[in-house]
Design a protein around this motif. Structure first.
Motif, short mmCIF file in Angstrom:
data_model
loop_
_atom_site.label_atom_id
_atom_site.label_comp_id
_atom_site.label_asym_id
_atom_site.label_seq_id
_atom_site.Cartn_x
_atom_site.Cartn_y
_atom_site.Cartn_z
N PRO A 101 0.77 -1.31 -0.23
CA PRO A 101 0.10 0.57 0.07
C PRO A 101 0.57 1.07 -0.53
O PRO A 101 0.91 1.56 -0.57
N ILE A 102 1.91 0.93 0.95
CA ILE A 102 3.05 2.21 0.46
C ILE A 102 3.27 2.68 -0.30
O ILE A 102 3.54 3.82 -1.36
N VAL A 106 2.85 6.07 -3.31
CA VAL A 106 4.39 6.80 -3.55
C VAL A 106 4.27 6.68 -4.93
O VAL A 106 4.32 8.00 -5.76
N VAL A 126 13.37 8.12 -4.09
CA VAL A 126 12.85 7.06 -3.35
C VAL A 126 13.69 5.44 -4.33
O VAL A 126 14.76 4.49 -3.83
N GLU A 127 14.45 6.31 -5.44
CA GLU A 127 15.40 4.96 -6.10
C GLU A 127 16.81 5.09 -5.36
O GLU A 127 17.25 4.09 -5.54
N LEU A 129 17.25 4.83 -2.09
CA LEU A 129 16.71 4.04 -0.75
C LEU A 129 16.89 2.41 -1.36
O LEU A 129 17.63 1.66 -0.89
N VAL A 181 10.30 -5.33 9.31
CA VAL A 181 10.16 -3.78 9.18
C VAL A 181 11.56 -3.71 8.00
O VAL A 181 11.55 -2.43 7.49
N ILE A 185 11.48 -1.74 4.65
CA ILE A 185 12.35 -0.81 3.55
C ILE A 185 13.00 -1.52 2.33
O ILE A 185 13.58 -0.40 1.68
N LEU A 188 10.08 -1.81 -0.56
CA LEU A 188 9.60 -0.28 -0.87
C LEU A 188 9.27 0.01 -1.96
O LEU A 188 9.12 1.01 -3.10
#
Lengths: 325, 298
Positions: A101-102, A106, A126-127, A129, A181, A185, A188
């Motif tokens: 969902p996140i 995004v 985001v890339e 990350l 978690v 990360i 995502l």
């Protein structure tokens, strides 16, 4: 550099003739051998892992897959993948449920909502990350995230929704929940960046047509963007899931290396990849090493199936779109 | 109309308001999702930068690890040197191999073979890194022991699909008019391919290679079984095991010693900085080379 001499030689002739065709043959031959080499390489990986797992396959057979035991004590040796398979399933499914969902949010934000000046930087972030190595995420997970979760988040979840058996009492920072978690990360950005690219391929006239009928932006997304990009998003989720399943380093650091099957997310656990990674110094017996390779075999078979499935979905979606166009 | 009493929820203007509110809510959730993603990136990078920065000094960059001697000033020079050797060797193995496969697929292969090879490399890209490490362990390490060659080979296997995909994508962008021009002036196919088509792809291949290097520089899993039990000190000889930055971070973060954690943070910071620079370089190369190919096509 004989090939260079051949170049000038052949070029000087009015008709390139046999030597030129010989050059064609050499290039096509070497390139073809390289291509066959790629096929051989993948075959070799499957064969090497399968043959390394053979002693464990002989000793434990198929029940290895679900047996919950890992006992390296000499004379009473017994190994099974059950505990790690369970740990892998819980952490990967949990991460997929949290990340999807996140990630879709995004992707929608970047493709539909974001003002121009935010879009570029956030896409790049985001890339970035996605490019952070898993060992760094693992380091952060064990030294920063785990203590925060242990002191604040885990007890709070236990005291508010502790009636759900998933959120039992917590004692360590290294537990299954921390692993979830950390994996969230990591996957995502994968799901988010693939979905963003898919959303951008939705034809503008379809979107404008929907908006022209008076629907809200969300209704347009639900009615036009999601159906159009659905197959690709499913493939992106599968790829993210595959990445989470295959991850070894980050989860090896944060899961606390536990054994057993339990509902409590705040208990320690271990995954297939993590178990392999923690045994890298190779002090175990031959049978233990072979059992570790058996774990790798399970991972390998799973990753091949997952990727073929994702490719199938992508190709089917592409073909359908090709027919529609 | 007045005969039927409409409930307030069914009045059209209320329904429209409800839809608008729902839409606002979903838009807010999308903003929130983006904020969460950016927040996590920020937190990770900030943690690493804050904890690693204070450790980054000349000793850290120029001295090497000495195990079990906490009093001696220590650095990770051996890991930096080792990573350089490993990634360099891996690139030297994966680059020509990947380019050749791409050339075969795009310039020579019949259609069914083309998709079979593409699919194979996609599958290879999805094989977990730890499995590839174990594969190389079985293939090389069992017989010859750990070495930088074995580690670099494992890294090269991971790089290969990246290099292939990047090359094949730019090869497909090269306009056919260039190939026809080459063949039209009488050049044989191999000269057209090597002399005209491939030079057009240099930018794209460099981009793909840079991204692959960035990815592989941080890989720990393939090295654990192939190149992790390194002796102290700086070594350049690839026939023995050498230390590398990601393996050092992995070992140091699993330790109980706070000074080890400090060095793990500093090494992680160096790694992230390297990857950041590499990604930015790749991005810059990508935009430049795309513009060049477009111009050549006209």
């Amino acid at each position: 550099m004989t090939s260079l001499d051949a170049t000038t030689d052949a070029a000087r002739r009015p008709f390139p003739g046999r030597r030129a065709r010989f050059g064609d043959l050499i290039l096509q031959g070497t390139a073809g051998i390289a291509a066959v080499g790629a096929l051989v390489l993948v075959g070799l990986i499957v064969w090497k892992i399968a043959s390394g797992a053979r002693p464990a396959l002989h000793a434990f057979g198929l029940p290895f897959v679900w047996h919950v035991v890992w006992n390296p004590v000499h004379g009473r040796e017994a190994y099974g993948a059950g505990s790690f398979l369970f740990g892998t399933a819980v952490t990967s499914i949990g991460a997929l449920l949290l990340a999807t969902p996140i990630a879709l949010g995004v992707a929608l934000f970047l493709s539909e909502l974001a003002p121009g000046w935010i879009r570029g930087p956030v896409t790049a972030l985001v890339e970035t990350l996605a490019a952070i190595p898993s060992v760094v995420i693992g380091l952060w997970g064990i030294l920063v995230l785990a203590p925060i979760l242990r002191d604040h988040v885990d007890p709070a979840l236990h005291s508010t929704i502790g009636f759900i058996p998933l959120f039992g009492p917590s004692s360590y920072g290294s537990n299954v929940f921390t692993g979830i978690v950390v994996l969230t990360i990591m996957i995502l950005p994968i799901i988010a960046s693939i979905s963003r690219e898919l959303f951008l391929t939705v034809p503008q006239e379809l979107k404008e047509g929907a908006l022209g009928l008076g629907v809200t932006r969300w209704e347009m997304v639900r009615g036009v963007v999601f159906p159009y990009a659905g197959g690709g998003v499913a493939a992106a989720m599968i790829l993210g899931f595959g990445r989470a399943v295959g991850e070894a380093i980050a989860v090896a650091l944060v899961l606390g290396d536990g054994l057993g099957i339990h509902l409590n997310l705040f208990d320690t656990g271990q995954t297939l990849g993590g178990k392999i990674a923690l045994n890298y110094q190779g002090s175990g017996s031959g049978l233990e090493t072979s059992s570790l390779i058996y774990l790798a075999l399970i991972l390998l078979v799973f990753s091949i199936l997952v990727n073929l499935l994702a490719q199938l979905i992508v190709r089917r979606a592409a073909r359908r779109k090709g027919l529609a166009a | 109309m007045s005969a039927v009493e409409l409930s307030p929820l069914h009045r059209p203007q209320d329904r429209l308001r409800r839809r608008r509110v729902f839409n606002r809510g979903m838009e807010a959730l999308a903003w929130l999702a983006a904020a969460i993603a950016v927040f996590f990136l920020g937190v990770v990078v900030w943690s690493v930068a804050q904890r690693g920065w204070s450790q980054l000094n000349l000793d850290f960059l120029t001295k090497s690890q000495v195990q079990f001697e906490p009093a001696v000033p220590q650095g990770l020079a051996n890991a930096f040197a080792g990573s350089l050797v490993l990634v360099g060797l891996a690139t030297a193995m994966a680059l020509p191999f990947g380019i050749l496969i791409a050339v075969y697929v795009n310039e020579f292969a019949p259609r069914p073979i083309r998709s079979a090879i593409g699919l194979t490399l996609d599958v290879l890209a999805g094989v977990p890194a730890i499995v590839i490490g174990f594969f190389v362990y079985g293939l090389i390490v069992v017989a010859h022991g750990q070495s930088a060659y074995a580690g670099a080979f494992a890294l090269a296997v991971i790089m290969l699909p990246f290099v292939y995909r990047a090359t094949v994508e730019v090869l497909a962008l090269v306009p056919n008019s260039l190939r026809e021009a080459g063949l039209g002036v009488g050049a044989p196919r191999w000269r057209t391919t090597l002399g005209i088509v491939l030079p057009q792809t240099i930018g794209g291949v460099l981009t793909g290679t840079t991204l692959a290097v960035a990815r592989v520089a941080g890989e720990t899993a393939p090295l654990l079984f192939t190149c992790s039990l390194a002796p102290n000190g700086i070594h350049w000889n690839p026939s023995g095991a050498i230390q590398s930055v990601p393996v050092a971070v992995f070992e140091l973060s699993d330790s109980a010693e706070p000074s080890d954690h400090a060095r793990a943070w500093a090494a992680a910071l160096v790694l992230i900085l390297f990857i950041l620079v590499a990604s930015l370089t790749a991005r810059w190369l990508a935009t430049r080379s795309k513009r060049k190919i477009m111009r050549a096509g006209r």
